[in-house]
Design an enzyme around this catalytic site. Structure first.
Site, PDB file in Angstrom:
ATOM      1  N   LYS A  11     -47.458   5.889 -11.056  1.00  0.00           N
ATOM      2  CA  LYS A  11     -47.441   4.501 -10.580  1.00  0.00           C
ATOM      3  C   LYS A  11     -46.721   4.368  -9.226  1.00  0.00           C
ATOM      4  O   LYS A  11     -46.010   5.284  -8.789  1.00  0.00           O
ATOM      5  CB  LYS A  11     -46.770   3.618 -11.648  1.00  0.00           C
ATOM      6  CG  LYS A  11     -47.557   3.541 -12.969  1.00  0.00           C
ATOM      7  CD  LYS A  11     -46.904   2.564 -13.933  1.00  0.00           C
ATOM      8  CE  LYS A  11     -47.661   2.466 -15.247  1.00  0.00           C
ATOM      9  NZ  LYS A  11     -47.056   1.469 -16.169  1.00  0.00           N
ATOM     10  N   TYR A  51     -55.953  -3.537 -16.728  1.00  0.00           N
ATOM     11  CA  TYR A  51     -54.948  -4.072 -17.650  1.00  0.00           C
ATOM     12  C   TYR A  51     -55.430  -5.340 -18.369  1.00  0.00           C
ATOM     13  O   TYR A  51     -54.608  -6.128 -18.864  1.00  0.00           O
ATOM     14  CB  TYR A  51     -53.643  -4.341 -16.906  1.00  0.00           C
ATOM     15  CG  TYR A  51     -52.802  -3.074 -16.731  1.00  0.00           C
ATOM     16  CD1 TYR A  51     -52.347  -2.350 -17.833  1.00  0.00           C
ATOM     17  CD2 TYR A  51     -52.464  -2.599 -15.477  1.00  0.00           C
ATOM     18  CE1 TYR A  51     -51.578  -1.199 -17.689  1.00  0.00           C
ATOM     19  CE2 TYR A  51     -51.698  -1.443 -15.320  1.00  0.00           C
ATOM     20  CZ  TYR A  51     -51.259  -0.757 -16.434  1.00  0.00           C
ATOM     21  OH  TYR A  51     -50.496   0.383 -16.298  1.00  0.00           O
ATOM     22  N   ASN A 114     -42.275   1.805 -14.501  1.00  0.00           N
ATOM     23  CA  ASN A 114     -41.939   2.908 -15.407  1.00  0.00           C
ATOM     24  C   ASN A 114     -42.724   4.196 -15.126  1.00  0.00           C
ATOM     25  O   ASN A 114     -42.937   5.013 -16.004  1.00  0.00           O
ATOM     26  CB  ASN A 114     -42.069   2.453 -16.865  1.00  0.00           C
ATOM     27  CG  ASN A 114     -43.465   2.005 -17.210  1.00  0.00           C
ATOM     28  OD1 ASN A 114     -44.358   2.057 -16.383  1.00  0.00           O
ATOM     29  ND2 ASN A 114     -43.669   1.576 -18.448  1.00  0.00           N
ATOM     30  N   GLU A 128     -61.055   4.719 -19.410  1.00  0.00           N
ATOM     31  CA  GLU A 128     -60.164   4.748 -18.239  1.00  0.00           C
ATOM     32  C   GLU A 128     -60.566   5.873 -17.288  1.00  0.00           C
ATOM     33  O   GLU A 128     -60.568   5.679 -16.070  1.00  0.00           O
ATOM     34  CB  GLU A 128     -58.710   4.902 -18.708  1.00  0.00           C
ATOM     35  CG  GLU A 128     -58.208   3.655 -19.434  1.00  0.00           C
ATOM     36  CD  GLU A 128     -56.787   3.777 -19.970  1.00  0.00           C
ATOM     37  OE1 GLU A 128     -56.260   2.754 -20.435  1.00  0.00           O
ATOM     38  OE2 GLU A 128     -56.199   4.897 -19.951  1.00  0.00           O
TER      39      GLU A 128
HETATM   40  P1  GDP Z   1     -47.381   1.702 -22.177  1.00  0.00           P
HETATM   41  O1  GDP Z   1     -48.597   2.054 -22.984  1.00  0.00           O
HETATM   42  O2  GDP Z   1     -46.121   2.406 -22.617  1.00  0.00           O
HETATM   43  O3  GDP Z   1     -47.624   1.849 -20.680  1.00  0.00           O
HETATM   44  O4  GDP Z   1     -47.057   0.157 -22.442  1.00  0.00           O
HETATM   45  P2  GDP Z   1     -47.982  -1.143 -22.619  1.00  0.00           P
HETATM   46  O5  GDP Z   1     -49.442  -0.783 -22.751  1.00  0.00           O
HETATM   47  O6  GDP Z   1     -47.373  -1.983 -23.692  1.00  0.00           O
HETATM   48  O7  GDP Z   1     -47.782  -1.941 -21.248  1.00  0.00           O
HETATM   49  C1  GDP Z   1     -48.479  -1.599 -20.081  1.00  0.00           C
HETATM   50  C2  GDP Z   1     -47.529  -1.653 -18.917  1.00  0.00           C
HETATM   51  O8  GDP Z   1     -47.096  -3.002 -18.735  1.00  0.00           O
HETATM   52  C3  GDP Z   1     -46.224  -0.875 -19.096  1.00  0.00           C
HETATM   53  O9  GDP Z   1     -46.350   0.503 -18.833  1.00  0.00           O
HETATM   54  C4  GDP Z   1     -45.315  -1.566 -18.103  1.00  0.00           C
HETATM   55  O10 GDP Z   1     -45.590  -1.147 -16.752  1.00  0.00           O
HETATM   56  C5  GDP Z   1     -45.749  -3.022 -18.268  1.00  0.00           C
HETATM   57  N1  GDP Z   1     -44.925  -3.728 -19.268  1.00  0.00           N
HETATM   58  C6  GDP Z   1     -44.925  -3.568 -20.624  1.00  0.00           C
HETATM   59  N2  GDP Z   1     -44.059  -4.395 -21.230  1.00  0.00           N
HETATM   60  C7  GDP Z   1     -43.496  -5.128 -20.224  1.00  0.00           C
HETATM   61  C8  GDP Z   1     -42.521  -6.170 -20.211  1.00  0.00           C
HETATM   62  O11 GDP Z   1     -41.992  -6.598 -21.243  1.00  0.00           O
HETATM   63  N3  GDP Z   1     -42.194  -6.681 -18.959  1.00  0.00           N
HETATM   64  C9  GDP Z   1     -42.775  -6.233 -17.812  1.00  0.00           C
HETATM   65  N4  GDP Z   1     -42.407  -6.790 -16.630  1.00  0.00           N
HETATM   66  N5  GDP Z   1     -43.688  -5.253 -17.800  1.00  0.00           N
HETATM   67  C10 GDP Z   1     -44.048  -4.694 -18.985  1.00  0.00           C
END
Ligand code: GDP
Length: 140
Positions: A11, A51, A114, A128
């Site tokens: 990222k 997303y 992250n 994807e």
């Molecule tokens: P991943 O599968 O671990 O990447 O997590 P998710 O699919 O739940 O979320 C997608 C992405 O959204 C994450 O990798 C973060 O970059 C972002 N994200 C997830 N949860 C949060 C949150 O609570 N706050 C913010 N600002 N970003 C989030």
């Protein structure tokens, strides 16, 4: 164990800090092979599509803005059990909760910034990968 492919994104927070090589080293040391890779800037429509599953979440607009804020490196990773293996290597979404030795523990700045994305299931991986690579760009 089945040989699988998963989709990865390094990222913008990580490319900005010149961490592509460090993250790739962790990927390779973790037993995965990088079988396709390119650096590009994701467009706003591409980020919104990628997303879309999160479009009702409060962080959706911030997440999309972040993903278009700088270059990313999109990748296809291959190996035994690659989808679960990469999720384990990435660590928890929130770096404060990520286990030692994971990419997010080592490099992530916050729950949003992250450092890496990895597919969460075989069907998502196929979708994807197809969003960013054609078949002849993936060489195992
Ligand atoms: P991943 O599968 O671990 O990447 O997590 P998710 O699919 O739940 O979320 C997608 C992405 O959204 C994450 O990798 C973060 O970059 C972002 N994200 C997830 N949860 C949060 C949150 O609570 N706050 C913010 N600002 N970003 C989030």
């Amino acid at each position: 164990m089945a040989v699988e492919r998963t989709f990865s994104i390094i990222k913008p927070d990580a490319t900005a800090r010149n961490l592509t090589g460090a993250i790739n080293a962790m990927i390779e040391q973790g037993g995965l092979r990088i079988v396709a890779q390119k650096r590009l800037c994701i467009s706003l429509p591409q980020a919104r599509k990628f997303y879309a599953v999160h479009k009702e979440r409060p962080f959706f607009n911030d997440l999309v803005d972040f993903m278009v804020s700088g270059p990313v490196v999109v990748q296809v990773l291959e190996g035994d059990n690659a989808i679960a293996k990469y999720r384990e290597l990435m660590g928890a979404t929130d770096p404060a909760k990520a286990a030692p030795g994971t990419i997010r523990k080592a490099h992530a700045k916050s729950i949003q910034e992250n450092s890496v994305h990895g597919s969460d299931a075989p069907e998502t991986a196929v979708k994807e990968i197809a969003q960013f690579f054609s078949d002849n760009e993936i060489v195992g």
